[in-house]
Enzyme design. Structure first.
Site, PDB file in Angstrom:
ATOM      1  N   TYR A 127       0.814  -1.212   0.000  1.00 21.30           N
ATOM      2  CA  TYR A 127       0.000   0.000   0.000  1.00 21.30           C
ATOM      3  C   TYR A 127       0.846   1.260   0.000  1.00 21.30           C
ATOM      4  O   TYR A 127       1.872   1.320   0.662  1.00 21.30           O
ATOM      5  CB  TYR A 127      -0.885   0.036   1.248  1.00 21.30           C
ATOM      6  N   ASP A 183      -0.188   4.651   1.189  1.00 19.07           N
ATOM      7  CA  ASP A 183      -1.373   5.241   1.810  1.00 19.07           C
ATOM      8  C   ASP A 183      -1.631   6.682   1.402  1.00 19.07           C
ATOM      9  O   ASP A 183      -2.774   7.106   1.311  1.00 19.07           O
ATOM     10  CB  ASP A 183      -1.291   5.121   3.332  1.00 19.07           C
ATOM     11  N   GLU A 201      -2.135   6.810  -2.874  1.00 13.95           N
ATOM     12  CA  GLU A 201      -3.265   6.039  -3.396  1.00 13.95           C
ATOM     13  C   GLU A 201      -4.573   6.375  -2.682  1.00 13.95           C
ATOM     14  O   GLU A 201      -5.609   6.561  -3.300  1.00 13.95           O
ATOM     15  CB  GLU A 201      -2.970   4.534  -3.292  1.00 13.95           C
ATOM     16  N   GLY A 206      -4.883   8.748   0.082  1.00 13.52           N
ATOM     17  CA  GLY A 206      -4.980  10.112   0.608  1.00 13.52           C
ATOM     18  C   GLY A 206      -5.035  10.078   2.122  1.00 13.52           C
ATOM     19  O   GLY A 206      -6.003   9.613   2.715  1.00 13.52           O
ATOM     20  N   ASN A 237      -6.983  -1.294   7.486  1.00 11.88           N
ATOM     21  CA  ASN A 237      -7.283  -1.732   8.850  1.00 11.88           C
ATOM     22  C   ASN A 237      -6.367  -1.094   9.888  1.00 11.88           C
ATOM     23  O   ASN A 237      -6.215  -1.596  10.980  1.00 11.88           O
ATOM     24  CB  ASN A 237      -7.234  -3.254   8.950  1.00 11.88           C
ATOM     25  N   TYR A 238      -5.732   0.037   9.529  1.00 11.98           N
ATOM     26  CA  TYR A 238      -4.836   0.696  10.472  1.00 11.98           C
ATOM     27  C   TYR A 238      -5.275   2.086  10.876  1.00 11.98           C
ATOM     28  O   TYR A 238      -5.797   2.848  10.075  1.00 11.98           O
ATOM     29  CB  TYR A 238      -3.424   0.807   9.891  1.00 11.98           C
ATOM     30  N   ASP A 294      14.643  25.358   6.825  1.00 13.62           N
ATOM     31  CA  ASP A 294      15.355  26.561   6.391  1.00 13.62           C
ATOM     32  C   ASP A 294      15.881  27.251   7.630  1.00 13.62           C
ATOM     33  O   ASP A 294      15.355  28.263   8.075  1.00 13.62           O
ATOM     34  CB  ASP A 294      14.413  27.511   5.634  1.00 13.62           C
ATOM     35  N   ASP A 319      19.851  25.460  -1.118  1.00 12.80           N
ATOM     36  CA  ASP A 319      18.639  25.309  -0.321  1.00 12.80           C
ATOM     37  C   ASP A 319      18.225  23.854  -0.467  1.00 12.80           C
ATOM     38  O   ASP A 319      17.918  23.399  -1.560  1.00 12.80           O
ATOM     39  CB  ASP A 319      17.555  26.241  -0.874  1.00 12.80           C
ATOM     40  N   ILE A 320      18.253  23.110   0.649  1.00 12.55           N
ATOM     41  CA  ILE A 320      18.000  21.676   0.520  1.00 12.55           C
ATOM     42  C   ILE A 320      16.756  21.221   1.290  1.00 12.55           C
ATOM     43  O   ILE A 320      16.254  21.921   2.159  1.00 12.55           O
ATOM     44  CB  ILE A 320      19.214  20.845   0.999  1.00 12.55           C
ATOM     45  N   HIS A 343       6.632  -4.678  11.604  1.00 10.58           N
ATOM     46  CA  HIS A 343       5.533  -5.280  12.341  1.00 10.58           C
ATOM     47  C   HIS A 343       5.529  -6.788  12.171  1.00 10.58           C
ATOM     48  O   HIS A 343       5.073  -7.297  11.165  1.00 10.58           O
ATOM     49  CB  HIS A 343       4.208  -4.649  11.887  1.00 10.58           C
TER      50      HIS A 343
HETATM   51 CU   LIG Z   1       1.341  -3.366  11.043  1.00 14.43          CU
END
Ligand SMILES: [Cu+2]
Ligand SMILES: *[C@@H]1O[C@H](CO)[C@@H](O)[C@H](O)[C@H]1NC(C)=O
Ligand SMILES: *[C@@H]1O[C@H](CO)[C@@H](O)[C@H](O)[C@H]1NC(C)=O
Ligand SMILES: *[C@@H]1O[C@H](CO)[C@@H](O)[C@H](O)[C@H]1NC(C)=O
Ligand SMILES: *[C@@H]1O[C@H](CO)[C@@H](O)[C@H](O)[C@H]1NC(C)=O
Length: 499
Positions: free
Chosen positions: A214, A216, A219, A221, A302-303, A363, A430-431, A441
């Site tokens: 996934y 998240d 795909e 939002g 499911n999270y 910055d 400027d980075i 998990h």
């Molecule tokens: Cu997990």
């Protein structure tokens, strides 16, 4: 199908111009308001009346950094408000480039729902659910693989920053500065910070799992998936809440109430302490640790992800993520552990990782930040940012999403990995800092049926930024007797202690 998709993509590239900032009373990086979303919808629909349009993402088209900084020193400057999809003063479509590369924009919420319906109606699927002794009404289908906001400026203790909300990335912290007592002025720290991408690969080569990877943000939002926060449960009693906005597929604003909460955190820890035992009178100084937390919760698949930005008076910014899955649903005739752990009879928790990639455009003092450090499966190519913890790129306004602009089914040809291929110069430039935090998990029995929250985080600490300990002059808090404190009307803030 093809012509429809072209239309969607066509849309995605619109830039809509709204009002000059001086008229709209907004700050340059404020997220689009519901009224602005509606205006964008009207402008686009008026320009393309005959087309059946799908709004996949509508969000702020950031002004150039130099323009934002000049506005911060002189707020009379007029900056046009633009949306990625339209100059609102001229009410026109500025550009409508057609995207023809690989990959698709975020799925709209409508598409995510529509995608699941045919599965639930599919007879062989229904039969297999029945065979496992489950009731189809208890089965949830999620599409394995859709943007907006509200602005707030926050001044707290020695910090001042802007909080925004976006359909794709959720919370955006911008133009954060910290007051330097010694220099008598605010000093720039963070131009813009947000979670650029969240990648979850599952490590199971079997047929039904190998494709589960996934993205998240790109795909689903992260902002679109924000859960309304529950007072007293998701956030403490002293929290204030901000609503979040994004658009529906037809471009109308959708509100997520209480999408973000902001509260002062009294950890019970010591910020600093010092004892001079040798001094007459036993000199003893202690200051309690108090910080400000900006929190949102995104529910994807499911999270539940609890995302915290914690600002400390010492100048540190602590970024934290707590992960809590809703439940395990993979039921099969599995009798032994393979690529996961049998967490209960017939239920396996498949090993996987959660990789959060943070976009941190630091910055410091408005200067360049000195440099820190600098496979053939499409998901891994897209998620090339997981190869290293830390990446540094020269600032480029259009390089925002580490997994690519169009993530869904893309070939990973527009990602952080490609941007760094050119080996562009970063010294004295400027980075932007990209930090990937991974939570591996490996499910265990204690995760069943609902897993206790696991967390990860990191802290950005000032190093040789201040002349001396910036919290040295904090006044010790006094004990205050709150009249008839019942818990119902708690004080909103007890931090009356600064300088
Ligand atoms: Cu997990
Ligand atoms: C527009 O698209 C939606 C969803 O695909 C469909 O239900 C609707 O009938 C279409 N309307 C027109 C005018 O084509
Ligand atoms: C399945 O769930 C529905 C709705 O809860 C219920 O009416 C039905 O009796 C259930 N069927 C079985 C076999 O449990
Ligand atoms: C900025 O990034 C875009 C997308 O990666 C790229 O096409 C463009 O050339 C870059 N601009 C500069 C000045 O590097
Ligand atoms: C506190 O509560 C007591 C008893 O309910 C009441 O007599 C008293 O006036 C209250 N004091 C204040 C400051 O509200």
């Amino acid at each position: 199908m093809d012509s429809k998709l072209r239309l969607l993509l066509f849309f995605f590239c619109f830039v809509v111009s709204i009002l000059p900032i001086s008229i709209s009373k907004k700050r340059p990086l404020d997220s689009l308001s519901p009224a602005e979303f509606t205006l964008v919808q009207t402008i686009v629909k008026t320009s393309y009346p005959s087309n059946n349009l799908s709004f996949h993402y509508v969000g702020l088209d950031e002004p150039d950094k130099a323009v934002v900084y000049s506005w911060l020193s002189n707020s009379k400057i007029k900056i046009p408000r633009r949306a990625i999809v339209i100059d609102l003063s001229r009410r026109s479509i500025v550009s409508d480039k057609v995207y023809t590369g690989h990959g698709f924009p975020l799925l709209t919420l409508e598409e995510q729902r529509t995608g699941a319906a045919p599965v639930l109606a599919y007879e062989p699927f229904k039969a297999s659910v029945k065979k496992r002794g489950l009731n189809i009404s208890d089965v949830v289908c999620s599409s394995s693989t859709v943007g907006m906001a509200k602005r707030r400026v926050r001044e707290w203790a020695n910090w001042v920053f802007n909080v925004g909300f976006d359909a794709r990335v959720g919370t955006i912290i911008s133009t954060a500065s910290i007051y330097d007592v010694d220099m008598h002025k605010y000093r720039r720290v963070l131009y813009r910070g947000f979670i650029s991408e969240l990648f979850i690969p599952y490590q199971d080569p079997r047929e039904e799992w190998y494709h589960i990877t996934y993205f998240d943000n790109g795909e689903f939002g992260f902002g679109q998936s924000a859960a309304p926060l529950e007072p007293l449960k998701d956030c403490p009693p002293n929290a204030v809440f901000i609503d979040g906005y994004f658009t529906s597929q037809d471009g109308a604003p959708i509100q997520t109430p209480n999408a973000i909460c902001i509260f002062e955190r009294h950890t019970g820890d010591v910020m600093w302490r010092h004892t001079e035992a040798e001094m007459p009178g036993d000199v003893r100084e202690v200051r309690p640790e108090v910080s400000l937390v900006v929190r949102m919760v995104a529910t994807v698949g499911n999270y539940d992800y609890v995302i915290d930005w914690e600002f400390k008076p010492s100048g540190s910014i602590k970024l934290g993520c707590k992960v809590r899955p809703v439940e395990y649903t993979h039921i099969d005739q599995i009798k032994e552990d393979q690529q996961g752990k049998l967490v209960a009879d017939n239920t396996i928790g498949v090993n996987h990782d959660h990789f959060l990639n943070y976009y941190l455009d630091l910055d410091i003092d408005g200067l360049v930040v000195g440099p820190l450090l600098t496979d053939d499966d499409y998901p891994q190519i897209r998620a090339g940012f997981t190869d290293y913890n830390i990446w540094v790129t020269p600032y480029n306004k259009s390089e925002k999403y580490s997994g690519g602009n169009y993530v869904y089914q893309s070939h990973g040809d527009d990602t952080l990995l490609q941007w760094t291929d050119g080996n562009r110069e970063i010294e004295n430039k400027d980075i932007v800092l990209w930090y990937t935090m991974g939570i591996h998990h490996a499910p265990c029995q204690e995760d069943f049926p609902v897993m206790p929250t696991v967390s990860g985080g990191f802290e950005l600490r000032p190093t040789n930024f201040f002349e001396y300990n910036p919290v040295l002059k904090v006044i010790p808090p006094k004990h205050v007797q709150w009249p008839n404190c019942t818990g119902k009307h708690q004080p909103v803030s007890t931090l009356n202690i600064w300088w």
